[in-house]
Design a protein around this motif. Structure first.
Motif, PDB file in Angstrom:
ATOM      1  N   VAL A 177      -0.920  -7.282  -2.780  1.00 11.02           N
ATOM      2  CA  VAL A 177      -0.343  -6.951  -1.461  1.00 11.02           C
ATOM      3  C   VAL A 177       0.405  -8.595  -1.179  1.00 11.02           C
ATOM      4  N   GLN A 178      -0.364  -9.505  -1.459  1.00 11.33           N
ATOM      5  CA  GLN A 178       0.340 -10.870  -1.329  1.00 11.33           C
ATOM      6  C   GLN A 178       1.373 -11.357  -2.325  1.00 11.33           C
TER       7      GLN A 178
ATOM      8  N   GLU B 275      -5.672  -7.553   5.502  1.00  9.59           N
ATOM      9  CA  GLU B 275      -5.311  -6.310   4.758  1.00  9.59           C
ATOM     10  C   GLU B 275      -6.157  -5.235   5.063  1.00  9.59           C
ATOM     11  N   ARG B 276      -5.604  -4.091   5.241  1.00  8.96           N
ATOM     12  CA  ARG B 276      -6.445  -2.606   5.374  1.00  8.96           C
ATOM     13  C   ARG B 276      -6.301  -2.208   3.860  1.00  8.96           C
TER      14      ARG B 276
ATOM     15  N   ILE C  91       2.637   2.388  -1.802  1.00 10.97           N
ATOM     16  CA  ILE C  91       1.539   1.931  -1.684  1.00 10.97           C
ATOM     17  C   ILE C  91       0.720   1.584  -3.059  1.00 10.97           C
TER      18      ILE C  91
ATOM     19  N   LYS D   8      -5.852 -12.727   6.108  1.00  7.67           N
ATOM     20  CA  LYS D   8      -4.509 -11.791   6.316  1.00  7.67           C
ATOM     21  C   LYS D   8      -4.840 -10.395   6.719  1.00  7.67           C
TER      22      LYS D   8
ATOM     23  N   ASP E 163      -2.552  -0.887   3.161  1.00 12.17           N
ATOM     24  CA  ASP E 163      -1.886  -1.630   2.535  1.00 12.17           C
ATOM     25  C   ASP E 163      -1.863  -1.326   0.901  1.00 12.17           C
ATOM     26  N   ALA E 164      -3.137  -0.988   0.653  1.00 14.60           N
ATOM     27  CA  ALA E 164      -3.441  -0.753  -0.883  1.00 14.60           C
ATOM     28  C   ALA E 164      -4.464   0.161  -1.079  1.00 14.60           C
TER      29      ALA E 164
END
Length: 328
Positions: free
Chosen positions: A300-301, A40-41, A123, A38, A99-100
């Motif tokens: 995040v998901q 994610e950052r 966040i 996915k 993203d987190a």
């Protein structure tokens, strides 16, 4: 008496088996694995790579990110006691579009303003390892979205029990604590103190805060040894301080005092193999960092975590160090 070291494939097989078991336990604790790919950052904030442990954690975070197919950037303070610098780093991270954020505070309260700011920006914040003061965070109207950690009290109690098992006639012991207010130091100290104080024949003669500083630990160890010539054991709340105590013992030509640390750094490993350090608490930095990133991805998901997730602990000592060749 130390065991003969296994060689080659035998040593690799032992440590790989231990690591596989730890990762299996962590996967069960997480409950599920995130969807991969996915992208994610994730922003990561550690203490300071001036300590080898955090330098290793930085490397492991980056390795795990490649395996998981995500992007990470690791930030840090200039030193292990640079609380304001660590907060400044967190404030720098907040507008960077992560993203987190996974963070490990220097003490329980220094990152609270930044956590609240991250909350306000939506966040997700995951606390790894050293704990945030949850009461103070709630008072500031902030919250965590996840926590992954080790039981620091259990680290202290495991060391204390191993030390006591090697003291059939009892005796005097001491603790070199870390930075006052730092969750890992408080927990490790409390865990060891409880076991020492509840064990008949064991006398805890000193608990000295040394701020993770090797010079302070060296001087504290010398002072404690001077005042207690029959001291039997020292528990230092990290390996740097433990190795400073080993140096003090060497300079004072004392060979009958057991010293334990925490983190199982490369220098600690060498000292255990040489027989100058009795043991060090450890956990897999590879599994720890990967699990933290998986937790961030899961959050995040859409997954929520109501309770902390705990990483299994291991004590490496002179009896089993050969089994941990290649530990990571």
């Amino acid at each position: 008496m130390k065991e003969e070291e296994p060689e080659g494939e035998e040593a690799e097989s032992k440590v790989d088996g231990i690591l596989a078991d730890v990762e299996s336990q962590m996967n069960q604790a997480l409950g599920e694995l995130p969807e991969s790919g996915k992208g994610e950052r994730i922003g990561i904030l550690i203490s300071s790579t001036s300590n080898e442990f955090w330098g290793t954690m930085k490397t492991r975070y980056e390795e795990a990110a490649k395996e998981l197919g995500i992007e990470v950037e690791v930030f840090e303070a200039s030193a292990e006691d640079d609380t304001q610098g660590q907060l400044d780093a967190l404030n720098t991270m907040i507008p960077m579009g992560f993203d987190a954020i996974i963070l490990s505070p220097i003490d329980g309260t220094n990152l609270i303003p930044g956590i609240v700011a991250a909350n306000e920006e939506g966040i997700p914040v995951i606390n790894l390892g050293p704990g945030v003061d949850m009461e103070a965070l709630a008072d500031a109207k902030g919250h965590l979205d996840g926590k992954i950690t080790v039981n620091f009290e259990e680290q202290g109690s495991m060391v204390a029990k191993d030390m006591i098992s090697r003291m059939p006639e009892g005796g005097k012991v001491a603790i070199l604590a870390g930075l006052e207010g730092a969750g890992q130091s408080v927990g490790r100290t409390n865990g060891a103190e409880k076991v020492f104080e509840e064990t008949e024949g064991i006398e805890l003669v000193a608990t000295q805060a040394c701020d993770w500083d090797t010079e302070k630990a060296y001087e504290a160890a010398k002072d404690i040894l001077t005042a207690n010539e029959d001291l039997k054991g020292i528990f230092a709340c990290n390996d740097n301080m433990a190795l400073a105590a080993v140096s003090a013992l060497g300079d004072m030509e004392k060979k009958d005092v057991m010293v334990y640390g925490v983190d199982y750094t490369s220098d600690a490993k060498a000292a255990i193999e040489e027989g100058t350090l009795m043991g060090s608490m450890t956990y897999s930095s590879t599994v720890y960092t990967k699990a933290a990133e998986e937790m961030a991805m899961l959050i995040v998901q859409g997954k929520t975590f109501e309770e902390p997730v705990y990483l299994p602990l291991t004590l490496v000592n002179q009896d089993n160090v050969a089994d941990f060749e290649g530990w990571r």
